[in-house]
Design a protein around this motif. Structure first.
Motif, PDB file in Angstrom:
ATOM      1  N   GLN A   1       0.847  -1.257   0.052  1.00  0.00           N
ATOM      2  CA  GLN A   1       0.165   0.089  -0.008  1.00  0.00           C
ATOM      3  C   GLN A   1       0.780   1.163   0.050  1.00  0.00           C
ATOM      4  N   LEU A   2       1.755   1.218   0.870  1.00  0.00           N
ATOM      5  CA  LEU A   2       2.727   2.490   0.939  1.00  0.00           C
ATOM      6  C   LEU A   2       3.777   2.737  -0.241  1.00  0.00           C
ATOM      7  N   ARG A   3       4.461   1.617  -0.833  1.00  0.00           N
ATOM      8  CA  ARG A   3       5.353   1.787  -1.898  1.00  0.00           C
ATOM      9  C   ARG A   3       5.271   2.606  -2.970  1.00  0.00           C
ATOM     10  N   TYR A   4       3.934   2.970  -3.248  1.00  0.00           N
ATOM     11  CA  TYR A   4       3.637   3.742  -4.505  1.00  0.00           C
ATOM     12  C   TYR A   4       3.009   5.004  -4.116  1.00  0.00           C
ATOM     13  N   SER A   5       3.121   5.249  -2.850  1.00  0.00           N
ATOM     14  CA  SER A   5       2.600   6.602  -2.353  1.00  0.00           C
ATOM     15  C   SER A   5       3.520   7.871  -3.135  1.00  0.00           C
ATOM     16  N   LYS A   6       2.880   8.830  -3.207  1.00  0.00           N
ATOM     17  CA  LYS A   6       3.460  10.089  -3.989  1.00  0.00           C
ATOM     18  C   LYS A   6       4.807  10.391  -3.118  1.00  0.00           C
ATOM     19  N   ASN A   7       5.840  10.481  -4.088  1.00  0.00           N
ATOM     20  CA  ASN A   7       6.918  11.018  -3.541  1.00  0.00           C
ATOM     21  C   ASN A   7       8.043   9.785  -2.852  1.00  0.00           C
ATOM     22  N   THR A   8       7.492   8.952  -2.870  1.00  0.00           N
ATOM     23  CA  THR A   8       8.046   7.618  -2.159  1.00  0.00           C
ATOM     24  C   THR A   8       9.221   6.923  -2.900  1.00  0.00           C
ATOM     25  N   LYS A   9      10.449   7.059  -2.476  1.00  0.00           N
ATOM     26  CA  LYS A   9      11.685   6.618  -3.210  1.00  0.00           C
ATOM     27  C   LYS A   9      12.035   5.258  -2.514  1.00  0.00           C
ATOM     28  N   ILE A  10      12.052   5.208  -1.253  1.00  0.00           N
ATOM     29  CA  ILE A  10      12.191   4.136  -0.236  1.00  0.00           C
ATOM     30  C   ILE A  10      11.198   3.810   0.490  1.00  0.00           C
ATOM     31  N   CYS A  11      10.655   2.566   0.686  1.00  0.00           N
ATOM     32  CA  CYS A  11       9.629   2.227   1.591  1.00  0.00           C
ATOM     33  C   CYS A  11      10.022   1.282   2.451  1.00  0.00           C
ATOM     34  N   ILE A  12       9.818   1.579   3.795  1.00  0.00           N
ATOM     35  CA  ILE A  12      10.359   0.403   4.789  1.00  0.00           C
ATOM     36  C   ILE A  12       9.122   0.232   5.713  1.00  0.00           C
ATOM     37  N   VAL A  13       9.100  -1.234   6.070  1.00  0.00           N
ATOM     38  CA  VAL A  13       7.986  -1.704   6.884  1.00  0.00           C
ATOM     39  C   VAL A  13       8.502  -2.621   7.996  1.00  0.00           C
ATOM     40  N   ILE A  14       8.307  -2.304   9.032  1.00  0.00           N
ATOM     41  CA  ILE A  14       9.078  -3.173  10.285  1.00  0.00           C
ATOM     42  C   ILE A  14       7.696  -3.829  11.027  1.00  0.00           C
ATOM     43  N   GLY A  15       7.826  -5.303  11.229  1.00  0.00           N
ATOM     44  CA  GLY A  15       6.860  -5.782  11.759  1.00  0.00           C
ATOM     45  C   GLY A  15       7.546  -6.376  12.886  1.00  0.00           C
ATOM     46  N   GLU A  16       6.695  -6.546  14.262  1.00  0.00           N
ATOM     47  CA  GLU A  16       7.025  -7.181  15.425  1.00  0.00           C
ATOM     48  C   GLU A  16       6.329  -8.456  15.228  1.00  0.00           C
TER      49      GLU A  16
END
Length: 154
Positions: free
Chosen positions: A80-95
């Motif tokens: 969902q986030l990786r194609y957000s406007k102006n996103t060059k790097i997308c990171i998700v951390i899950g516990e």
């Protein structure tokens, strides 16, 4: 890249594949339960930051501990986030367990997330990489550690 699209184009025409139907079947096969979608939505709404082309989010264990199947949460947020406007790097951390964190990153061409993952004892490719972090008190701290490494490179 262009060569990938050329190969896919040949396969689609050679085997008379309906690409829209294929994409729909893949999405249905990996569909997420409503409970998972609620966790993904909550994480995005409450735990997402976007700074200088880096969009990052974390999922606390408390948010997902009651799910029957928590697989796909990190990828669900990432997709969902990786194609957000102006996103060059997308990171998700899950516990994934208390105080045990899994990170996943994607980037656009011209960036290299594998070097970030390697510094965090993970690995991957230039545009897709992952890692694990232990010892932080919460997912937000694990994300902060990751963002410090990102800031060394970008």
């Amino acid at each position: 890249d262009a060569s990938t699209f050329a190969i896919v184009s040949v396969l689609i025409s050679e085997f008379d594949i309906n690409f829209g139907e294929l994409a729909e079947r893949i999405n249905l096969a990996r569909g997420l339960a409503i409970e998972n979608l609620k966790v993904i939505s909550k994480a995005i709404a409450e735990n997402t930051i976007s700074i200088d082309g880096v969009t990052a989010c974390y999922i606390d264990y408390e948010m997902s501990k009651d799910l029957k199947d928590d697989s796909g949460l990190i990828d669900g947020v990432l997709s969902q986030l990786r194609y957000s406007k102006n996103t060059k790097i997308c990171i998700v951390i899950g516990e994934v367990k208390p105080k045990e964190y899994k990170g996943s990153m994607r980037c656009i061409a011209g960036y290299n997330v594998s070097q970030i993952a390697e510094e965090l004892n993970g690995g991957g490719h230039k545009v897709a990489a992952g890692f694990k972090i232990a010892g932080q008190e919460n997912a937000k701290q694990a994300l902060d550690v990751t963002l410090k490494v990102v800031s060394k490179y970008y």
